[in-house]
Design a protein around this motif. Structure first.
Motif, short mmCIF file in Angstrom:
data_model
loop_
_atom_site.label_atom_id
_atom_site.label_comp_id
_atom_site.label_asym_id
_atom_site.label_seq_id
_atom_site.Cartn_x
_atom_site.Cartn_y
_atom_site.Cartn_z
N ASP A 548 -65.05 -38.12 39.65
CA ASP A 548 -63.69 -37.95 40.14
C ASP A 548 -63.23 -39.13 40.97
O ASP A 548 -62.05 -39.49 40.98
CB ASP A 548 -63.59 -36.67 40.97
N SER A 549 -64.14 -39.77 41.66
CA SER A 549 -63.78 -40.90 42.51
C SER A 549 -64.98 -41.83 42.62
O SER A 549 -66.13 -41.38 42.64
CB SER A 549 -63.34 -40.43 43.90
N ALA A 550 -64.69 -43.11 42.73
CA ALA A 550 -65.74 -44.10 42.93
C ALA A 550 -65.88 -44.49 44.39
O ALA A 550 -66.73 -45.31 44.74
CB ALA A 550 -65.45 -45.34 42.09
N LEU A 551 -65.02 -43.88 45.31
CA LEU A 551 -65.09 -44.20 46.72
C LEU A 551 -66.30 -43.54 47.35
O LEU A 551 -66.73 -42.46 46.92
CB LEU A 551 -63.81 -43.74 47.43
N THR A 567 -57.42 -38.47 51.75
CA THR A 567 -56.43 -38.09 50.75
C THR A 567 -56.50 -36.59 50.52
O THR A 567 -57.55 -36.08 50.12
CB THR A 567 -56.68 -38.81 49.42
N GLN A 569 -56.40 -32.94 48.90
CA GLN A 569 -56.69 -32.51 47.54
C GLN A 569 -55.75 -31.42 47.06
O GLN A 569 -55.68 -31.14 45.88
CB GLN A 569 -58.14 -32.00 47.45
N TRP A 577 -49.39 -37.11 48.45
CA TRP A 577 -50.46 -37.78 49.20
C TRP A 577 -49.92 -38.61 50.36
O TRP A 577 -50.50 -38.66 51.44
CB TRP A 577 -51.30 -38.64 48.27
N THR A 646 -62.22 -55.70 46.87
CA THR A 646 -62.77 -54.46 46.30
C THR A 646 -62.45 -54.41 44.83
O THR A 646 -61.73 -55.24 44.30
CB THR A 646 -62.18 -53.22 47.00
N THR A 648 -60.53 -52.30 43.40
CA THR A 648 -59.09 -52.10 43.25
C THR A 648 -58.34 -53.41 43.36
O THR A 648 -57.42 -53.70 42.60
CB THR A 648 -58.60 -51.12 44.31
N GLU A 671 -54.59 -52.73 52.60
CA GLU A 671 -55.26 -51.46 52.79
C GLU A 671 -54.66 -50.69 53.98
O GLU A 671 -54.52 -49.47 53.92
CB GLU A 671 -56.75 -51.69 53.01
#
Length: 788
Positions: A548-551, A567, A569, A577, A646, A648, A671
Motif C-alpha cells: 500500500d505504501s513504500a514509506l 495522512t 486513512q 488529505w 527521494t 518521489t 516536503e
C-alpha cells in the motif's frame, strides 16, 4: 549360409575381390545366386551374382557365356557390370545394385504407366541385341529382368545369348538346359530344338519371349501354357500387336522392333508422357527455353506415375545439372524441390545439400529469389551447421541488395531459418541487418521487418538486450507514416507483451501507445485500443501485488506526540488529505499564541485577543504585515528548503514540460510545503516567556464599545489581518489598551530578546487581574483594530 562361408573362404584363397557380401536375395529360375554387396573402397552399393562350379558343373558353359556377354555388351538397358572374378570353384559378377522384377510384379505394385515404360525399355534392349548385335537372347522372361536403384528395368539372363555369326554358338547346344526352358521356348524350338532358329528370322524367338513377359507383367503372375494367347489385363491398344508376337508361324511373327514402332504411333500403347520424358531427360541441358518449359510442365503432370527411384537417381541429377550449368533457372529448380521433398534426409544431404549451398553463392537474383521462396520446403532437411556456417553468410547479402524484391524475400526467409541459427548469430549479425531493413525506403519492407521481429522475439536471447531492441523497434514503427507499419507494430506489441517487465510496460510502452489511440486511421486506433487494454490489464494485475505504501512506518517522538505529517486513512475525497492535515495541525498545537516579528516598516505586529468573536475574522488580502510562514512562502515565492533526494523527487525530476508549467503555477512544493510550522523557528527557539499582566480597564467592561464595533464591522470592509491604521488616526483609546492589557503585545523579536537578556526572571507568569474601572468612551470605528 554354408555357401556364403565357402565363398568367403574361397575368396581368401583365390584372386582378390574388392567387394563385401551382404544379404542373399531370392532369385528363381536362374543358375545364379544373388547377394547384396558393397564396394570396399567407398562403401557404395552393388549386387553380386555367384555361381558355384562344384554344385553346377554341367552349367558352367552357361555361366562363362553370361560373363563374357555381360562384359562386352554395352547398352543402357543391359545390366551394368563392375567386375568379375573366376576361380576353380566359383564365378563372381559384381553389378549395379538391382532387385528382381518379379518381386514388384508379384506384389502388383507397378502401375500401368510404369509397366509400359519398363516394357518399352526392355523392347529397346532386345531390338538392339537383335538388330545391332545380330544376336539372339533366347532367355527373355520375367526372371531375366531386374530393377535398378533408379527404377529402370535392366535385362540380364545372358546365359545362352549368342551371335548368329558364330557356328558353334552356345544356344544351339546348351539352350535346352536353362531352367524351365521348355515353358518359355517358342513352338518351333519346342518342336525341333534350338537349331531351328537358323532357318527362321533372327528375332522370332525373342519376340515370343517378349510377349510372355508382357503378359506376366500386366497380370502379376508367371504364365502357364493354358494362358498363352490371353489378353487379360493388357492395355486394349496392345491386344492386336500382342497376338502377332505370339504367332505360331515364326516367319510372320511380329519382331520386337516393329512392336515398339507400332506402340509409338500416336495414341498407341507406347505413346505416353512417361516414356517421352524418360527419353528427353538426358538431353535436358541441350533444350532451349521453350522446349525446357514444355518438358517441365509434362514432368509435373506425370510425377506420380514415375517410380520414386527413377526421379531420385535419374531425373534429379539431370535437373540439377540443368539448374547449375545448363541455364535451367528457377523453373527447373522448382521441379527439383518437388522431387527432393520425397527423399530421405540422408539421400537429400548427399545429393541436394551441396548443390543448394553452391546456388546460394550464385549472384543471379532469379536463383536467389527462387531459393528463398522454396526455403520452407528444404529447411527441414538441412543440418543446422550447414545453415549457420554456409547458407546464412551467403544469404545476408540479400539484406542490402539493390532490388527491393530480394530484400523483402530475405526478411521473410528469416522466419524459416531462425530455428537453425545459433544464438550468437541471431543476437549479433541478424539483428544488425534487421535494424537496417527497419529503416528501408520501401514501406513494405519496414512493415515486414516489424512483423519478423515480433515473430522471432522469443528466439532472441533472454536478456535486457532483447527488451531494448524490441521496444525501440516497435516504438519507432508506431511513428511510421505507413499505416500498415504502425498497425504491425501494435500487433507485435500485443503479441510480445509478456516479454517486457512491468516497469518497461508502464514507463516506455504505454506512453508510446497513447498517440496511437487518436491516430487518423481507424484501423490503427482500433488495434491501439486492444493493445492498450492488454498492457493495462497486466499493469493492474501487477499493481495488486504491490504494498500500500513504500514509506517507512510512522513512529512516535520521544515525548509521545505523533508527528503532524500523517495522512488520514478515513478521508477518501480528492482534497480530504490536505484538509485533514490542516485540522490535525490545529488540533495538535499547544501553548500560548506568540506575536509575529516586526514587519518591513518596523511597526510592531498586534496580537489578537482570544475572546474576539469569530465573525470579525475575515479573509484579508496578502499585504505587508504579520502573516504565517506558509502564507508568506506561497505569496512571496520564498525559496524552498533544501530537501534530501527521494524516490518521489526522482520521479518528478523526469517530468515533462507540462509538469514544469504546473510546478511554476503552483510554486516550489517541497516536503515542508505540507508541513509548515505554525510559528517561526526563531520565535520558537528564542521567545522568552513574559508574565501576563492583569486586564484592568478601571471599571465595567466596555460592552457598548464592543457593540458599536460590531456595527462598524458590518458597515465597512474590515482591515487586512495584521494591519493597523496610520499613527495619525490612532487615538488615546488604542494606546491605552496597548499599554494596560498585556504590556508586551506587539513587541518585536528584538525587543523580546533584549528583555530576556536584561531580566531573565521575567519568565515567571504573574497572576492575571481584570480592571473593571470604566474608561472614557472613544471612537468606535477603530475599536476592532485591537483584535487584529
Amino acid at each position: 549360409m554354408d555357401f556364403l562361408k565357402s565363398a568367403v573362404a574361397s575368396i581368401s584363397k583365390g584372386p582378390p575381390f574388392p567387394y563385401t557380401f551382404g544379404d542373399r536375395v531370392t532369385l528363381d529360375q536362374s543358375i545364379w545366386a544373388l547377394y547384396n554387396g558393397t564396394r570396399k573402397e567407398d562403401g557404395s552399393d552393388c549386387s553380386i551374382f555367384t555361381f558355384d562350379i562344384a554344385a553346377s558343373k554341367s552349367r558352367l558353359p552357361l555361366a562363362r557365356n553370361a560373363v563374357r556377354k555381360m562384359r562386352t555388351l554395352r547398352h543402357p538397358g543391359v545390366l551394368r557390370v563392375y567386375d568379375t572374378v573366376e576361380s576353380d570353384t566359383y564365378i563372381y559378377i559384381a553389378t549395379e545394385r538391382v532387385t528382381p522384377l518379379d518381386w514388384s510384379v508379384r506384389r502388383k505394385s507397378l502401375s500401368a504407366e510404369t509397366s509400359k515404360w519398363g516394357l518399352h525399355t526392355v523392347a529397346n534392349t532386345i531390338s538392339f541385341i537383335n538388330d545391332e548385335a545380330f544376336s539372339v537372347h533366347g532367355n527373355v522372361r520375367l526372371t531375366s529382368v531386374y530393377t535398378s536403384q533408379s527404377g529402370e528395368w535392366r535385362l540380364g539372363g545372358f546365359e545362352i545369348l549368342s551371335s548368329m555369326k558364330e557356328d558353334d554358338a552356345v544356344i544351339y547346344a546348351m539352350g535346352s538346359i536353362t531352367p524351365d526352358s521348355g515353358k518359355y521356348a517358342p513352338p518351333e524350338v519346342a518342336k525341333s530344338g534350338w537349331d531351328t532358329i537358323k532357318r527362321h528370322p533372327l528375332s522370332a524367338a525373342d519376340s515370343y519371349g517378349f510377349a510372355l513377359l508382357a503378359f506376366e507383367v500386366f497380370n502379376g503372375c508367371l504364365i502357364n501354357s493354358d494362358l498363352i494367347g490371353e489378353t487379360k489385363n493388357l492395355p486394349s491398344t496392345m491386344h492386336q500387336s500382342y497376338k502377332r508376337l505370339l504367332n505360331q508361324n515364326p516367319k510372320t511373327r511380329l519382331s520386337v522392333s516393329h512392336f515398339k514402332e507400332q506402340g509409338r504411333r500416336s495414341g498407341n500403347f507406347f505413346d505416353t508422357p512417361l516414356i517421352k520424358l524418360s527419353e528427353g531427360i538426358e538431353s535436358l541441358g541441350l533444350k532451349n527455353d521453350g522446349e525446357r518449359e514444355r518438358f517441365l510442365s509434362e514432368l509435373d503432370e506425370v510425377a506420380s506415375e514415375f517410380p520414386e527411384e527413377f526421379f531420385s537417381a535419374k531425373v534429379l541429377p539431370e535437373l540439377l545439372k540443368s539448374v547449375e550449368f545448363g541455364g535451367g533457372g528457377p523453373k527447373v529448380f522448382a521441379s527439383v524441390m518437388k522431387i527432393g521433398a520425397r527423399l530421405p534426409d540422408e539421400e537429400y544431404n548427399l545429393k541436394l545439400t551441396p548443390v543448394i549451398v553452391r546456388l546460394f553463392a550464385n549472384p543471379d537474383r532469379a536463383i536467389r529469389v527462387c531459393l528463398l521462396d522454396h526455403l520452407p520446403n528444404m529447411i527441414e532437411h538441412l543440418p543446422p551447421k550447414i545453415v549457420n556456417d554456409k547458407i546464412f553468410p551467403q544469404m545476408v547479402t540479400g539484406f542490402a541488395d539493390v532490388a527491393p524484391v530480394v530484400r523483402e524475400q530475405t526478411v521473410k526467409a528469416v522466419l524459416t531459418i531462425i530455428s537453425k541459427l545459433s544464438d550468437r548469430t541471431v543476437n549479433g549479425e541478424l539483428l544488425k541487418h534487421l535494424a537496417k531493413t527497419s529503416n528501408d525506403e520501401q514501406p513494405g519492407i519496414r512493415t515486414n521487418t516489424t512483423i519478423c521481429l515480433g515473430k522471432i522475439a522469443r528466439s532472441l536471447g533472454v536478456n535486457q538486450t532483447r527488451q531494448k531492441v524490441l521496444i525501440a523497434a516497435f516504438c519507432r514503427s508506431l511513428r511510421d507514416p505507413f499505416v500498415h507499419a504502425r498497425n504491425a507494430a501494435l500487433l507485435a506489441l500485443a503479441a510480445t507483451s509478456d516479454l517486457f517487465t512491468e516497469d518497461d510496460c508502464a514507463t516506455k510502452v504505454l506512453p508510446a501507445l497513447c498517440p496511437s489511440l487518436i491516430d487518423k486511421e481507424k484501423l490503427v486506433r482500433d488495434q491501439a485500443s486492444k493493445t492498450f487494454d492488454v498492457y493495462m490489464l497486466r499493469i493492474r494485475k501487477h499493481a495488486t501485488t504491490l504494498p500500500d505504501s513504500a514509506l517507512p512506518p510512522v513512529s512516535t517522538s520521544a515525548n509521545g506526540v505523533m508527528p503532524r505529517i500523517g495522512t488520514p486513512q478515513n478521508d477518501t475525497g480528492w482534497a480530504g488529505w490536505a484538509i485533514s492535515s490542516f485540522t490535525n495541525k490545529l488540533a495538535t498545537a499547544s501553548g500560548e499564541m506568540q506575536a509575529k516579528p516586526t514587519n518591513a516598516k518596523g511597526t510592531v505586529g498586534e496580537a489578537r485577543p482570544s475572546c474576539a468573536p469569530s465573525s470579525i475574522s475575515t479573509v484579508r488580502p496578502p499585504a505587508a504585515g504579520p502573516v504565517s510562514q506558509l502564507h508568506r512562502q506561497a505569496v512571496t515565492g520564498a525559496p524552498a528548503p533544501v530537501l534530501t533526494r527521494t524516490t518521489t523527487d526522482q520521479f518528478f525530476t523526469d517530468a515533462q514540460d507540462e509538469d514544469d508549467e504546473i510546478d511554476l503555477a503552483w510554486g516550489d512544493t517541497g516536503e515542508d510545503f505540507f508541513d509548515a510550522p505554525l510559528q517561526p523557528e526563531a520565535a520558537i527557539e528564542t521567545q522568552p516567556l513574559v508574565p501576563a499582566s492583569r486586564f484592568d480597564d478601571g471599571g465595567e467592561p466596555d460592552f457598548e464599545g464592543w457593540l458599536k464595533a460590531q456595527a462598524v464591522a458590518k458597515s465597512k470592509p474590515p482591515l487586512p489581518k495584521g494591519l493597523s491604521k496610520p499613527s495619525g488616526l490612532n487615538n488615546g483609546r488604542q494606546n491605552a489598551i496597548r499599554s494596560t492589557t498585556t504590556g508586551h503585545v506587539g513587541s518585536g523579536s528584538g525587543a523580546k530578546k533584549l528583555a530576556q537578556i536584561a531580566n531573565p526572571a521575567s519568565r515567571v507568569t504573574a497572576p492575571k487581574t481584570i480592571d473593571t474601572k470604566p474608561k472614557e468612551p472613544s471612537g468606535d470605528d477603530d475599536w476592532g483594530d485591537a483584535w487584529d
